[in-house]
Design an enzyme around this catalytic site. Sequence first.
Site, PDB file in Angstrom:
ATOM      1  N   ASP A   8       0.875  -1.172   0.000  1.00 45.44           N
ATOM      2  CA  ASP A   8       0.000   0.000   0.000  1.00 45.44           C
ATOM      3  C   ASP A   8       0.914   1.223   0.000  1.00 45.44           C
ATOM      4  O   ASP A   8       2.137   1.093  -0.218  1.00 45.44           O
ATOM      5  CB  ASP A   8      -1.017  -0.035   1.165  1.00 45.44           C
ATOM      6  N   CYS A  65       2.913  -3.370   4.003  1.00 50.53           N
ATOM      7  CA  CYS A  65       2.178  -2.156   4.367  1.00 50.53           C
ATOM      8  C   CYS A  65       2.960  -1.486   5.494  1.00 50.53           C
ATOM      9  O   CYS A  65       4.155  -1.757   5.643  1.00 50.53           O
ATOM     10  CB  CYS A  65       0.725  -2.459   4.725  1.00 50.53           C
ATOM     11  N   THR A  67       2.739  -1.791   8.800  1.00 50.99           N
ATOM     12  CA  THR A  67       3.108  -2.774   9.833  1.00 50.99           C
ATOM     13  C   THR A  67       3.152  -4.208   9.328  1.00 50.99           C
ATOM     14  O   THR A  67       3.697  -5.074  10.018  1.00 50.99           O
ATOM     15  CB  THR A  67       2.070  -2.746  10.968  1.00 50.99           C
ATOM     16  N   HIS A  98       7.871 -24.551   8.972  1.00 47.64           N
ATOM     17  CA  HIS A  98       6.804 -25.176   9.778  1.00 47.64           C
ATOM     18  C   HIS A  98       5.397 -24.875   9.272  1.00 47.64           C
ATOM     19  O   HIS A  98       4.490 -25.694   9.471  1.00 47.64           O
ATOM     20  CB  HIS A  98       6.919 -24.713  11.231  1.00 47.64           C
ATOM     21  N   HIS A 133       4.210 -31.177  10.509  1.00 44.62           N
ATOM     22  CA  HIS A 133       3.789 -29.820  10.152  1.00 44.62           C
ATOM     23  C   HIS A 133       2.741 -29.843   9.041  1.00 44.62           C
ATOM     24  O   HIS A 133       1.863 -28.985   8.990  1.00 44.62           O
ATOM     25  CB  HIS A 133       4.999 -28.986   9.743  1.00 44.62           C
TER      26      HIS A 133
END
Length: 143
Positions: A8, A65, A67, A98, A133
């Site tokens: 963004d 973005c 964060t 994993h 996993h």
Amino acid sequence: MKFYIATDHAGVVIKDDVKEMLKSKGAEVIDLGPDSTDRVNYTDFAHKLSEKVLSDEGSFGILICGTGIGMSLAANKHSGIRAALCHDYYTAEMARAHNDANVLCFGQRVCGLGVVESMIDAWCETSFEGGRHQERVNLIEKF
Ligand code: RB5
């Protein structure tokens, strides 16, 4: 390896650097935008990228973005997308080993370029371990 990348307005400034990091590793990179710092909704780009990754088997996505949080929340609404919000080499390594994550998310306002490069290294160098996993990844999809 093939990567789709999208951001963004709060992630676009480092996009070209990330593209160069991927290309220097021999990866194919497809840029889904945006091309400027004009305000956009991260959701639009997360959904666009998720659809591309789901329709192109074996490909990966990178979403940036401010964060990484909004991008990961939006991308994970898509069944089959496992978007991992990572912060360093270890979280990126574990996301692949994993969680068989297929989309790497991080925040331009959180991670410096050196950390970003280490996450790209981890992502490209690490394969899914499968085994126990795989059972857990199957349970994510089932849920
Ligand atoms: C944009 O200001 C910011 O909210 C966005 O980039 C992201 O960090 C949201 O999770």
